[in-house]
Design a protein around this motif. Sequence first.
Motif, PDB file in Angstrom:
ATOM      1  N   LEU A 129       3.073  -5.333  -2.351  1.00  0.00           N
ATOM      2  CA  LEU A 129       3.990  -4.743  -3.319  1.00  0.00           C
ATOM      3  C   LEU A 129       5.347  -4.393  -2.724  1.00  0.00           C
ATOM      4  CD1 LEU A 129       1.466  -2.488  -5.239  1.00  0.00           C
ATOM      5  CD2 LEU A 129       2.191  -4.784  -5.768  1.00  0.00           C
ATOM      6  N   ARG A 179      -2.103 -11.196   0.123  1.00  0.00           N
ATOM      7  CA  ARG A 179      -1.823 -10.378  -1.054  1.00  0.00           C
ATOM      8  C   ARG A 179      -3.127  -9.836  -1.604  1.00  0.00           C
ATOM      9  NH1 ARG A 179       3.035 -10.697  -3.627  1.00  0.00           N
ATOM     10  NH2 ARG A 179       4.595 -11.988  -2.601  1.00  0.00           N
ATOM     11  N   ILE A 180      -3.037  -8.679  -2.249  1.00  0.00           N
ATOM     12  CA  ILE A 180      -4.271  -8.081  -2.748  1.00  0.00           C
ATOM     13  C   ILE A 180      -4.258  -7.940  -4.269  1.00  0.00           C
ATOM     14  CG2 ILE A 180      -3.454  -5.710  -2.400  1.00  0.00           C
ATOM     15  CD1 ILE A 180      -6.326  -5.039  -1.509  1.00  0.00           C
ATOM     16  N   PHE A 181      -3.104  -7.631  -4.877  1.00  0.00           N
ATOM     17  CA  PHE A 181      -3.054  -7.492  -6.332  1.00  0.00           C
ATOM     18  C   PHE A 181      -2.468  -8.724  -6.994  1.00  0.00           C
ATOM     19  CE2 PHE A 181      -2.681  -2.759  -5.444  1.00  0.00           C
ATOM     20  CZ  PHE A 181      -4.039  -2.581  -5.610  1.00  0.00           C
ATOM     21  N   MET A 182      -1.476  -9.292  -6.364  1.00  0.00           N
ATOM     22  CA  MET A 182      -0.832 -10.452  -6.959  1.00  0.00           C
ATOM     23  C   MET A 182      -1.460 -11.724  -6.387  1.00  0.00           C
ATOM     24  SD  MET A 182       0.944  -8.566  -8.675  1.00  0.00           S
ATOM     25  CE  MET A 182       1.663  -9.843  -9.660  1.00  0.00           C
ATOM     26  N   PRO A 183      -1.395 -12.823  -7.136  1.00  0.00           N
ATOM     27  CA  PRO A 183      -2.012 -14.050  -6.628  1.00  0.00           C
ATOM     28  C   PRO A 183      -1.184 -14.681  -5.518  1.00  0.00           C
ATOM     29  CG  PRO A 183      -0.904 -14.478  -8.690  1.00  0.00           C
ATOM     30  CD  PRO A 183      -0.815 -12.998  -8.466  1.00  0.00           C
ATOM     31  N   TYR A 199       2.695 -16.074  -5.699  1.00  0.00           N
ATOM     32  CA  TYR A 199       3.624 -15.148  -6.355  1.00  0.00           C
ATOM     33  C   TYR A 199       4.758 -14.907  -5.373  1.00  0.00           C
ATOM     34  CZ  TYR A 199       4.822 -11.227  -9.434  1.00  0.00           C
ATOM     35  OH  TYR A 199       5.431 -10.385 -10.299  1.00  0.00           O
ATOM     36  N   PRO A 201       6.862  -6.933  -5.884  1.00  0.00           N
ATOM     37  CA  PRO A 201       7.407  -6.382  -7.139  1.00  0.00           C
ATOM     38  C   PRO A 201       7.784  -4.905  -7.107  1.00  0.00           C
ATOM     39  CG  PRO A 201       5.067  -6.833  -7.354  1.00  0.00           C
ATOM     40  CD  PRO A 201       5.482  -7.398  -6.049  1.00  0.00           C
ATOM     41  N   LEU A 202       7.379  -4.138  -6.119  1.00  0.00           N
ATOM     42  CA  LEU A 202       7.816  -2.740  -6.099  1.00  0.00           C
ATOM     43  C   LEU A 202       9.083  -2.535  -5.276  1.00  0.00           C
ATOM     44  CD1 LEU A 202       4.678  -0.472  -6.136  1.00  0.00           C
ATOM     45  CD2 LEU A 202       5.935  -1.518  -7.982  1.00  0.00           C
ATOM     46  N   VAL A 224       5.931 -18.257 -11.199  1.00  0.00           N
ATOM     47  CA  VAL A 224       4.649 -18.041 -10.548  1.00  0.00           C
ATOM     48  C   VAL A 224       3.918 -19.364 -10.488  1.00  0.00           C
ATOM     49  CG1 VAL A 224       2.488 -16.763 -10.595  1.00  0.00           C
ATOM     50  CG2 VAL A 224       4.551 -15.724 -11.486  1.00  0.00           C
ATOM     51  N   VAL A 271       0.539 -20.994 -10.371  1.00  0.00           N
ATOM     52  CA  VAL A 271      -0.879 -20.703 -10.572  1.00  0.00           C
ATOM     53  C   VAL A 271      -1.673 -21.816  -9.929  1.00  0.00           C
ATOM     54  CG1 VAL A 271      -2.680 -20.348 -12.272  1.00  0.00           C
ATOM     55  CG2 VAL A 271      -0.395 -19.493 -12.694  1.00  0.00           C
TER      56      VAL A 271
END
Lengths: 208, 158
Positions: free
Chosen positions: B114, B127-131, B134, B138-139, B153, B155
């Motif tokens: 993040l 990464r742990i939350f986003m794939p 990505y 984002p933070l 993104v 996929v």
Amino acid sequence: MSGQAPETSKPLPRTTPDSTPAGDLPLAVVGQPGVPFVEIETLRAREFIPAAKEALSSLLKEQAQGKLIRPVFNWAGRNSLFPLHWGLACCAIEFAAAFGARWDAERFGVVPRSSPRQCDLLIVNGTVTWKVAHKLIALYEQMPEPKWAIAMGNCATGGGPFRTAYSVVPGVDKLIPVDVYIAGCPPRPENMLDGILRLEQLIKERGE
Amino acid sequence: MDQEQLSAGLSARFPGKILGVDTFPGTNGRVRFDATVASDLFRSLRDDFHFTHLTMVGATDWIDHREVFYVLWSDADRRYLILSTDLPAESPVIASAVPIWPSANAHEREAWDLVGVKFEGHPDLRRIFMPEGYAYHPLLRSFKIHEPEDLEVKVRSD
């Protein structure tokens, strides 16, 4: 009344196998005794095979043009949709309620299955994040053709309240082709049933 | 061990690398340290000061620099300790705490995902939350909340 036998109960003159030459037995003897099934009796074994061949080839010709089988498949398929049992978020609760005793979606022939290989309808019922996007595509690709997809609720339709979030797919039509969109946050079970009926209408109109 | 003892002990072991000790209610204070001694400081805190448990690791983007903070728990003192360090925004790199406290694993992955802080020596910095695929952290403040159609993104397909 009961003492008198009706005229029709008289035994009719039977057409016996005696009248046919030996070796020329009828293919089948059906119906009441005495009723002459001329068509069947004259359809000998050596004539049956070409006749069956001709009938079958004409059937296949019609099937190739989609005249014969496709409407039947369409009718059968649209009246027994098999959605995938894949709950994503709160819409899945309404999805589950629709299959409960009160709304009973199964009266429309809709039965959820747990494997995508047994399904022809993907109901995306919840927020799809980018993290789970590839699983959504994999599930859709595992379903056999013909298949349809319903985006249920605002999140699946366009991201819903999380549309501008960095982690949420803004509408699952970015990932898979969607046939019917159901609005609501979450949509009521009646709303979902309406969506399924609209999809049935859509399948009927498309003639798939 | 109270805050004065801790502060004196740390300053003696890492002269010039302990940049300040603030009081922080309910804790043994907040220790601001130089990121170059991170690995040795973690080991010393665990072995010499009995901070046996790492509660969390977090990171913040302050535009001109990025702050990484650690919350430690001492079973012996029944006290928390907060560690904090500033990293340059151009190269936010710090030694990983996973070899000392394995519970840092997921937290450091989150901070990398993040806020984009790199933890050297982490066994599995994904990464742990986003794939994967990505392109953003984002933070970060530089991440604009743009129209979702502009988000690029990739996929992956199974």
